[in-house]
Design an enzyme around this catalytic site. Structure first.
Site, mmCIF file in Angstrom:
data_model
loop_
_atom_site.group_PDB
_atom_site.id
_atom_site.type_symbol
_atom_site.label_atom_id
_atom_site.label_comp_id
_atom_site.label_asym_id
_atom_site.label_seq_id
_atom_site.Cartn_x
_atom_site.Cartn_y
_atom_site.Cartn_z
ATOM 1 C CG HIS A 1 4.539 -37.507 -12.541
ATOM 2 N ND1 HIS A 1 3.990 -37.285 -11.302
ATOM 3 C CD2 HIS A 1 4.715 -38.858 -12.639
ATOM 4 C CE1 HIS A 1 3.837 -38.450 -10.673
ATOM 5 N NE2 HIS A 1 4.272 -39.414 -11.468
ATOM 6 C CG ASP B 1 1.629 -33.385 -15.330
ATOM 7 O OD1 ASP B 1 2.501 -34.180 -14.968
ATOM 8 O OD2 ASP B 1 0.814 -32.854 -14.543
ATOM 9 C CG HIS C 1 -0.981 -29.691 -10.655
ATOM 10 N ND1 HIS C 1 -1.716 -30.836 -10.441
ATOM 11 C CD2 HIS C 1 0.031 -30.045 -11.481
ATOM 12 C CE1 HIS C 1 -1.173 -31.844 -11.095
ATOM 13 N NE2 HIS C 1 -0.098 -31.388 -11.739
#
Length: 291
Positions: free
Chosen positions: A62, A64, A256
């Protein structure tokens, strides 16, 4: 001693928190776990030398978690890096970097080695399976246990022969008079530090079993309690705390954090009801861990 730097503690969309990046340091060895956009800028601005990074461990592809990696490697090349860089990651990471370098006209001028695990200087880095919506893996950073001989006890028992002591330290049984000296009776084991990082994950048995008893667990805590995180493959603060409790870890870092939360006090309160040794790290904070 190990030092953990929380470089980027957010996730998904950029916020006041940086995108995921965590640095573990111990005696000349630096391990970067995930490398979200802006990681190298944050490190350089805060005197965390990117050239000292020996190992980079990416949890999944992903954006990020990985888009800061190509530019970090390019900067290392521009700074004339010579040392080998070890990279761990999911299937597809090597292809992603290769294509990015080709399309940005960059060719690494230092050795890069893709490995499934890493071990050096008494530290091991190895992956474990997590439960996300795409192929993903967390990482354990483990310091080897050390064993010291209880020489004082041996002397009290009349054992002074250095050869006997050496054999015991090597884990060998030694005949002595009318008995046998067993190493487990004379070795004092000092347990090494263990750190686990989940990246993005749902709470699941594979994670719980993999992180049993670690000194520090960095666990996905994207949302507060009350939100269905399963749709996104993430965890809530209470789910992260439940994993920590069931795995009997020593400390839990809630990471996160979604961009929707500027104030994490309620998130922390929820987690501490289940696992009191929870905390929410801020970007650029750090934690010293001693065995």
């Amino acid at each position: 001693m190990m030092k953990v730097y929380f470089i980027g503690t957010g996730g998904g969309a950029p916020s006041r928190r940086g995108l995921p990046a965590y640095l573990v340091r111990r005696e000349g060895l630096s391990i970067l776990m995930d490398c979200g956009e802006g990681t190298q800028i944050t490190m350089i601005r805060n005197s965390l030398n990117i050239m000292n990074v020996n190992v980079i461990a990416i949890t999944h592809l992903h954006a990020d978690h990985v888009l800061g990696l190509p530019s970090l490697i390019q900067t290392m090349g521009m700074y004339d890096r010579k040392e080998r860089l070890y990279i761990l990651g999911p299937e597809g990471l090597k292809d992603l970097l290769t294509e990015t370098f080709e399309r940005t006209y960059f060719s690494p001028n230092f050795p890069i080695e893709f490995v499934s695990s890493y071990e050096s200087q008494g530290i091991r880095v190895r992956p474990f399976r997590t439960c996300h919506v795409v192929p993903s893996q967390g990482y354990l950073v483990e310091e080897k246990d050390t064993a010291n001989l209880d020489a004082e006890r041996l002397r009290r028992e009349g054992v002074t022969d250095w050869r006997v002591m050496r054999m015991l330290k090597e884990g060998k049984e030694v005949p002595w008079g009318d008995r046998v000296l067993k190493p487990e009776d004379y070795l004092i084991v000092k347990r090494g530090i263990r750190i686990a990082y989940t990246g993005d994950t749902r709470p699941c048995e594979t994670v719980i079993n993999s992180v049993k008893g670690v000194d520090l667990l960095l666990h996905d805590s994207t949302f507060e309690q009350g939100i269905d995180a399963s749709e996104y493959g993430h965890s809530t603060s209470t789910e992260a705390a439940t994993v920590a409790r069931e795995a009997e870890v020593k400390r839990l870092a809630l990471i996160h954090i979604s961009a929707r939360y500027r104030d994490t006090s309620e998130m922390l309160k929820q987690a501490r009801r289940i696992f009191p040794m929870s905390f929410v790290p801020e970007d650029l904070s750090f934690l010293n861990l001693r065995a």
